[in-house]
Scaffold this motif. Structure first.
Motif, mmCIF file in Angstrom:
data_model
loop_
_atom_site.group_PDB
_atom_site.id
_atom_site.type_symbol
_atom_site.label_atom_id
_atom_site.label_comp_id
_atom_site.label_asym_id
_atom_site.label_seq_id
_atom_site.Cartn_x
_atom_site.Cartn_y
_atom_site.Cartn_z
ATOM 1 N N LYS A 59 34.869 44.317 27.870
ATOM 2 C CA LYS A 59 34.700 44.614 29.296
ATOM 3 C C LYS A 59 33.487 43.849 29.805
ATOM 4 N N PHE A 60 33.673 43.206 30.939
ATOM 5 C CA PHE A 60 32.591 42.434 31.562
ATOM 6 C C PHE A 60 32.372 43.021 32.952
ATOM 7 N N ILE A 61 31.375 43.882 33.054
ATOM 8 C CA ILE A 61 31.033 44.536 34.319
ATOM 9 C C ILE A 61 29.815 43.795 34.850
ATOM 10 N N TYR A 62 29.998 43.080 35.954
ATOM 11 C CA TYR A 62 28.939 42.180 36.397
ATOM 12 C C TYR A 62 28.859 42.098 37.917
ATOM 13 N N TYR A 63 27.744 41.540 38.367
ATOM 14 C CA TYR A 63 27.568 41.217 39.779
ATOM 15 C C TYR A 63 26.861 39.872 39.863
ATOM 16 N N LEU A 64 27.471 38.930 40.566
ATOM 17 C CA LEU A 64 26.842 37.629 40.800
ATOM 18 C C LEU A 64 26.061 37.706 42.107
ATOM 19 N N ASN A 65 24.764 37.518 42.030
ATOM 20 C CA ASN A 65 23.928 37.520 43.226
ATOM 21 C C ASN A 65 23.945 36.115 43.819
ATOM 22 N N ILE A 116 41.507 38.507 27.329
ATOM 23 C CA ILE A 116 41.294 39.751 26.595
ATOM 24 C C ILE A 116 40.195 40.596 27.235
ATOM 25 N N ILE A 117 39.149 39.962 27.721
ATOM 26 C CA ILE A 117 38.000 40.673 28.300
ATOM 27 C C ILE A 117 38.307 41.026 29.751
ATOM 28 N N GLU A 118 38.233 42.334 30.057
ATOM 29 C CA GLU A 118 38.483 42.813 31.421
ATOM 30 C C GLU A 118 37.265 42.541 32.294
ATOM 31 N N LYS A 119 37.515 42.118 33.542
ATOM 32 C CA LYS A 119 36.429 41.817 34.483
ATOM 33 C C LYS A 119 36.373 42.898 35.563
ATOM 34 N N TYR A 120 35.184 43.435 35.790
ATOM 35 C CA TYR A 120 34.919 44.426 36.820
ATOM 36 C C TYR A 120 33.748 43.903 37.643
ATOM 37 N N GLY A 121 33.872 43.961 38.964
ATOM 38 C CA GLY A 121 32.781 43.458 39.779
ATOM 39 C C GLY A 121 32.949 43.778 41.241
ATOM 40 N N ILE A 122 32.182 43.079 42.035
ATOM 41 C CA ILE A 122 32.188 43.231 43.492
ATOM 42 C C ILE A 122 32.531 41.880 44.094
ATOM 43 N N ASN A 123 33.546 41.873 44.944
ATOM 44 C CA ASN A 123 33.991 40.656 45.620
ATOM 45 C C ASN A 123 34.465 39.597 44.614
ATOM 46 N N LEU A 124 35.370 40.011 43.749
ATOM 47 C CA LEU A 124 35.883 39.110 42.709
ATOM 48 C C LEU A 124 36.667 37.938 43.288
ATOM 49 N N SER A 125 37.254 38.121 44.475
ATOM 50 C CA SER A 125 37.991 37.003 45.068
ATOM 51 C C SER A 125 37.038 35.853 45.386
ATOM 52 N N GLU A 126 35.852 36.170 45.890
ATOM 53 C CA GLU A 126 34.861 35.124 46.164
ATOM 54 C C GLU A 126 34.376 34.505 44.856
ATOM 55 N N ASP A 127 34.164 35.340 43.845
ATOM 56 C CA ASP A 127 33.763 34.814 42.536
ATOM 57 C C ASP A 127 34.838 33.871 41.989
ATOM 58 N N TYR A 128 36.106 34.269 42.146
ATOM 59 C CA TYR A 128 37.218 33.453 41.654
ATOM 60 C C TYR A 128 37.190 32.058 42.277
ATOM 61 N N VAL A 129 37.069 32.004 43.610
ATOM 62 C CA VAL A 129 37.074 30.710 44.308
ATOM 63 C C VAL A 129 35.845 29.897 43.913
ATOM 64 N N PHE A 130 34.672 30.542 43.886
ATOM 65 C CA PHE A 130 33.437 29.838 43.536
ATOM 66 C C PHE A 130 33.538 29.248 42.133
#
Length: 163
Positions: A59-65, A116-130
């Protein structure tokens, strides 16, 4: 210099029902910060150790500032300054300041791209594009707190915008 005891002031204002002063002086923000400090340990760890923990937990619980970079040629006109990673087993938060984006992406690419590693975060759509613009494909996105907030209350424009 005079320092205020915010906790004591907040208690007095609550007792006297001075709600406007509590709002005006952002005393609830102080209370939230104090409570968050008590909930989690902010720990310094080596990046290699952090990566091993994420791989073990799956599990990858993160926030990109991110900060705005209006001169960027990318679709997402922002720069990543840091990443916060939550270790659910130890109730620890790891903070990594990102000095060199390319080095960061090389180290974390395998985590971001793992099915395999699950991603949890805030505004993942923006992270995806970035990340996609930088050659990293974000896979196995399980939970986006901003999207969940919108689903719960789509009329509230400020859902998680303070992040």
């Amino acid at each position: 210099m005079l320092y205020w005891n915010y906790e004591e002031i907040l208690n007095i204002f609550k007792e006297l029902n001075f709600n406007r002063f509590i709002e005006r002086f952002n005393l609830l923000d102080f209370q939230d910060k104090k409570e968050n400090e008590k909930l989690f340990n902010i720990v310094e760890k080596d990046i290699i150790d952090i990566l091993k923990i994420v791989e073990k937990q799956k599990k990858f619980i993160y926030y990109l500032n991110k900060t705005v970079n209006k001169y960027s040629e990318n679709i997402i006109k922002k720069n990543i300054n840091s990443i916060s990673i939550f270790n659910i087993e130890e109730d620890e938060i790891y903070y990594i300041k990102i000095e060199n984006l390319e080095e960061f992406l090389v180290k974390f690419k395998e985590i971001f791209e793992s099915d395999i590693i699950e991603k949890y975060g805030i505004n993942l759509s923006e992270d995806y594009v970035f990340l996609r613009e930088h050659g990293v494909i974000l896979n196995n996105m399980v939970f986006d707190a901003e999207l969940a907030g919108y689903i719960l209350n789509s009329t509230n424009k400020s859902t998680l915008k303070r992040w």
